[in-house]
Design a protein around this motif. Structure first.
Motif, PDB file in Angstrom:
ATOM      1  N   ILE A 138       0.210 -28.852 114.252  1.00 58.76           N
ATOM      2  CA  ILE A 138       1.547 -29.030 113.782  1.00 58.76           C
ATOM      3  C   ILE A 138       1.589 -28.338 112.255  1.00 58.76           C
ATOM      4  O   ILE A 138       2.647 -27.743 111.831  1.00 58.76           O
ATOM      5  CB  ILE A 138       2.218 -30.566 113.567  1.00 58.76           C
ATOM      6  N   ILE A 139       0.469 -28.680 111.679  1.00 60.28           N
ATOM      7  CA  ILE A 139       0.555 -28.202 110.050  1.00 60.28           C
ATOM      8  C   ILE A 139       0.407 -26.803 110.249  1.00 60.28           C
ATOM      9  O   ILE A 139       1.087 -26.215 109.326  1.00 60.28           O
ATOM     10  CB  ILE A 139      -0.879 -28.656 109.490  1.00 60.28           C
ATOM     11  N   ASP A 140      -0.379 -26.181 111.012  1.00 61.29           N
ATOM     12  CA  ASP A 140      -0.320 -24.745 111.109  1.00 61.29           C
ATOM     13  C   ASP A 140       0.926 -24.073 111.440  1.00 61.29           C
ATOM     14  O   ASP A 140       1.435 -23.121 110.818  1.00 61.29           O
ATOM     15  CB  ASP A 140      -1.343 -24.226 112.354  1.00 61.29           C
ATOM     16  N   ARG A 141       1.727 -24.655 112.584  1.00 60.51           N
ATOM     17  CA  ARG A 141       3.028 -24.046 112.753  1.00 60.51           C
ATOM     18  C   ARG A 141       3.925 -24.357 111.432  1.00 60.51           C
ATOM     19  O   ARG A 141       4.788 -23.177 111.386  1.00 60.51           O
ATOM     20  CB  ARG A 141       3.621 -24.629 113.966  1.00 60.51           C
ATOM     21  N   THR A 142       3.951 -25.369 110.999  1.00 58.93           N
ATOM     22  CA  THR A 142       4.847 -25.615 110.007  1.00 58.93           C
ATOM     23  C   THR A 142       4.594 -24.799 108.644  1.00 58.93           C
ATOM     24  O   THR A 142       5.763 -24.224 108.060  1.00 58.93           O
ATOM     25  CB  THR A 142       4.718 -27.330 109.267  1.00 58.93           C
ATOM     26  N   LEU A 143       3.425 -24.711 108.304  1.00 60.26           N
ATOM     27  CA  LEU A 143       3.167 -23.774 107.121  1.00 60.26           C
ATOM     28  C   LEU A 143       3.545 -22.254 107.422  1.00 60.26           C
ATOM     29  O   LEU A 143       3.920 -21.517 106.338  1.00 60.26           O
ATOM     30  CB  LEU A 143       1.751 -23.855 106.677  1.00 60.26           C
ATOM     31  N   LEU A 144       3.244 -21.994 108.548  1.00 62.68           N
ATOM     32  CA  LEU A 144       3.455 -20.368 108.925  1.00 62.68           C
ATOM     33  C   LEU A 144       5.097 -20.068 109.332  1.00 62.68           C
ATOM     34  O   LEU A 144       5.295 -19.043 109.802  1.00 62.68           O
ATOM     35  CB  LEU A 144       2.547 -20.002 109.996  1.00 62.68           C
ATOM     36  N   HIS A 145       5.839 -21.390 109.416  1.00 64.97           N
ATOM     37  CA  HIS A 145       7.030 -21.068 110.035  1.00 64.97           C
ATOM     38  C   HIS A 145       7.890 -20.043 109.081  1.00 64.97           C
ATOM     39  O   HIS A 145       8.599 -19.199 109.809  1.00 64.97           O
ATOM     40  CB  HIS A 145       7.814 -22.532 109.821  1.00 64.97           C
ATOM     41  N   ASP A 146       8.012 -20.281 107.833  1.00 65.43           N
ATOM     42  CA  ASP A 146       8.828 -19.195 106.853  1.00 65.43           C
ATOM     43  C   ASP A 146       8.350 -17.744 107.359  1.00 65.43           C
ATOM     44  O   ASP A 146       9.223 -16.736 107.251  1.00 65.43           O
ATOM     45  CB  ASP A 146       8.694 -19.340 105.580  1.00 65.43           C
ATOM     46  N   LEU A 147       7.106 -17.479 107.609  1.00 71.06           N
ATOM     47  CA  LEU A 147       6.728 -16.210 107.824  1.00 71.06           C
ATOM     48  C   LEU A 147       6.931 -15.630 109.238  1.00 71.06           C
ATOM     49  O   LEU A 147       7.377 -14.436 109.362  1.00 71.06           O
ATOM     50  CB  LEU A 147       5.023 -16.224 107.707  1.00 71.06           C
ATOM     51  N   ARG A 148       6.920 -16.524 110.066  1.00 68.94           N
ATOM     52  CA  ARG A 148       7.423 -16.359 111.413  1.00 68.94           C
ATOM     53  C   ARG A 148       9.008 -15.894 111.279  1.00 68.94           C
ATOM     54  O   ARG A 148       9.335 -14.943 111.948  1.00 68.94           O
ATOM     55  CB  ARG A 148       7.095 -17.060 112.399  1.00 68.94           C
ATOM     56  N   VAL A 149       9.679 -16.696 110.489  1.00 73.69           N
ATOM     57  CA  VAL A 149      11.033 -16.314 110.547  1.00 73.69           C
ATOM     58  C   VAL A 149      11.234 -15.003 109.811  1.00 73.69           C
ATOM     59  O   VAL A 149      12.138 -14.256 110.363  1.00 73.69           O
ATOM     60  CB  VAL A 149      11.831 -17.604 109.613  1.00 73.69           C
ATOM     61  N   HIS A 150      10.780 -14.491 108.923  1.00 74.05           N
ATOM     62  CA  HIS A 150      10.817 -13.240 108.200  1.00 74.05           C
ATOM     63  C   HIS A 150      10.322 -12.193 109.005  1.00 74.05           C
ATOM     64  O   HIS A 150      11.088 -11.133 109.066  1.00 74.05           O
ATOM     65  CB  HIS A 150       9.564 -13.289 106.943  1.00 74.05           C
ATOM     66  N   ASP A 151       9.472 -12.194 109.905  1.00 73.10           N
ATOM     67  CA  ASP A 151       9.031 -11.217 110.729  1.00 73.10           C
ATOM     68  C   ASP A 151      10.319 -11.463 111.920  1.00 73.10           C
ATOM     69  O   ASP A 151      10.594 -10.145 112.312  1.00 73.10           O
ATOM     70  CB  ASP A 151       7.927 -11.852 111.773  1.00 73.10           C
ATOM     71  N   GLY A 152      10.789 -12.260 112.471  1.00 80.55           N
ATOM     72  CA  GLY A 152      11.882 -12.382 113.298  1.00 80.55           C
ATOM     73  C   GLY A 152      13.262 -11.706 112.696  1.00 80.55           C
ATOM     74  O   GLY A 152      13.981 -11.182 113.237  1.00 80.55           O
ATOM     75  N   ARG A 153      13.253 -11.759 111.427  1.00 80.65           N
ATOM     76  CA  ARG A 153      14.422 -11.028 110.780  1.00 80.65           C
ATOM     77  C   ARG A 153      14.133  -9.665 110.481  1.00 80.65           C
ATOM     78  O   ARG A 153      15.355  -9.015 110.187  1.00 80.65           O
ATOM     79  CB  ARG A 153      14.652 -11.815 109.269  1.00 80.65           C
ATOM     80  N   LEU A 154      13.018  -9.162 110.553  1.00 75.79           N
ATOM     81  CA  LEU A 154      12.941  -7.750 110.245  1.00 75.79           C
ATOM     82  C   LEU A 154      13.533  -6.761 111.200  1.00 75.79           C
ATOM     83  O   LEU A 154      13.837  -7.096 112.290  1.00 75.79           O
ATOM     84  CB  LEU A 154      11.635  -7.332 110.331  1.00 75.79           C
ATOM     85  N   VAL A 155      14.409  -5.798 110.650  1.00 73.81           N
ATOM     86  CA  VAL A 155      15.154  -4.994 111.465  1.00 73.81           C
ATOM     87  C   VAL A 155      14.020  -3.816 112.015  1.00 73.81           C
ATOM     88  O   VAL A 155      13.350  -3.397 111.238  1.00 73.81           O
ATOM     89  CB  VAL A 155      16.519  -4.290 110.648  1.00 73.81           C
ATOM     90  N   ASP A 156      14.434  -3.317 113.084  1.00 75.44           N
ATOM     91  CA  ASP A 156      13.700  -2.349 113.920  1.00 75.44           C
ATOM     92  C   ASP A 156      13.364  -1.056 113.059  1.00 75.44           C
ATOM     93  O   ASP A 156      14.413  -0.704 112.383  1.00 75.44           O
ATOM     94  CB  ASP A 156      14.006  -2.100 115.182  1.00 75.44           C
TER      95      ASP A 156
END
Length: 398
Positions: free
Chosen positions: A88-106
């Motif tokens: 849970i700590i791993d997923r929580t701390l890296l959440h914002d980084l995964r959000v950023h990757d999801g927001r990247l435009v192709d």
């Protein structure tokens, strides 16, 4: 503003990793974890591996040399719960980084926009449209230069928004109408899956505005008058592009939350089931099924219900608000699952319901009792509301 000025602005605001300025890590693009979060993350990862090795050692010792190395089930409980916490700590701390990757435009889409921006022309020459063409073209070039400078890992929807809005001024009338309808189609895709009434009302307003502006353009015969009427549509499109970017950012955040729920949910189910089976594996607790087993089986049933709901509803891509709502529902479901297991154990252990067909005893060594315990507590967590409605009707009838 020339390219040197733009480069200075980029180094001061957008490319802090190269300029060495004092921006907070989370303000940089791509975002970075602060040092203390990075430290916690590595502690969690190292702890996860160490705990797995530790549990493996305990189990080997329990079955090969129980006399030489006495093993207490409590340490395995502790290690398993810590493993879940590490995940849970791993997923929580890296959440914002995964959000950023999801927001990247192709990247290819952005590079195609660069080509379009670098090849724009006046949409009319008599009179000159857009007005102040040279200045607007220079601003467009500077924006392209800025985006190239900050590099693809920073190309989120908001970073690209200004460029897309600038290009609208250079679109010819037919291209403008096509671009507006295309953007309206993107907005409709988001709104159709949104649970907020405001989004639907907002889309209807955009649709009416775009259709009215398009009709006014079509009603004109002369090119100049068509272009004059297109100014309203250009303003509507530029504002609507901002709303599309808002939706894309929101959905990236919500979708990341759903993926975290799915990952942590399945991991928690596996760990909770193992925790519930530990007394049977170690043959401890005075040969009786413990209340903890009933509670964790109930929690695992509730989590399974949550994941089944997400699967059936196909909620892989949702908005940020709905994603947070699903996260809250997950926490509440786990609590209700624990309560369901607790109540069932209390009913059984108090003697309110006697052992019999479909009702387990509390004998740990009896596989039948263990199996019925898993079925009942897991089912209670899965069908919490319906199960206790049936219990209520049963007590009232008696």
């Amino acid at each position: 503003m020339n390219h040197d000025d733009v480069e200075n602005v980029v180094e001061e605001n957008g490319d802090s990793s190269e300029s060495g300025n004092s921006d907070r890590p989370q303000d940089r693009l791509p975002p970075e974890l602060p040092w203390y979060k990075t430290f916690i993350l590595w502690v969690a990862r190292i702890g996860f591996v160490a705990l797995l090795l530790y549990i493996g050692f305990l189990w080997v010792a329990a079955f090969t040399a129980p006399v030489l190395i006495p093993v207490c089930v409590c340490w395995t409980y502790f290690a398993l719960f810590l493993i879940l916490m590490c995940l849970i700590i791993d997923r929580t701390l890296l959440h914002d980084l995964r959000v950023h990757d999801g927001r990247l435009v192709d990247r290819s889409e952005v590079e195609g926009t660069f080509v379009e921006a670098e090849s724009v022309e006046k949409r009319m020459t008599s009179p000159d449209r857009p007005e102040n063409f040279d200045t607007k073209f220079q601003n467009l070039e500077n924006e392209v230069f800025r985006l190239k400078k900050i590099k693809p890992k920073a190309w989120t929807e908001y970073q690209i928004l200004s460029l897309n809005q600038m290009i609208v001024d250079f679109l010819k009338v037919d291209e403008l109408i096509a671009r507006a309808k295309s953007s309206l189609g993107w907005l409709e895709d988001y709104v159709q899956d949104s649970s907020l009434p405001y989004d639907t009302r907002q889309f209807v307003r955009w649709e009416n505005s775009i259709n009215d502006a398009t009709k006014k353009i079509d009603d004109e015969k002369e090119s100049k008058k068509k272009d004059d009427e297109s100014e309203t549509l250009r303003a509507e499109l530029q504002e609507m592009l901002g709303h599309v970017a808002d939706f894309e950012a929101s959905w990236a955040k919500g979708s990341a939350i759903i993926r975290d729920i799915i990952f942590c949910g399945w991991a928690a189910i596996v760990i909770l089931i193992i925790v519930g089976l530990l007394p049977f594996i170690y043959k401890e607790s005075n040969d009786a099924i413990t209340i903890l087993s009933w509670m964790v089986f109930g929690a695992s049933g509730a989590l399974t219900a949550v994941l089944m709901h997400l699967y059936k509803s196909n909620k892989v891509e949702v908005g940020n608000t709905e994603g947070r709502g699903e996260l809250i529902k997950t926490f509440l479901s786990v609590i209700l699952g624990i309560v369901a297991g607790l109540i069932l154990y209390s009913i059984r252990s108090s003697g309110l319901v006697s052992e019999g067909f479909g009702i387990p005893g509390l004998n740990l060594l009896d596989k039948k009792d263990l199996g019925l315990t898993i079925i009942l507590s897991f089912g209670a967590g899965f069908y919490f509301e319906g199960l206790f409605n049936r219990f209520g009707r049963l007590f009232v009838s008696e």
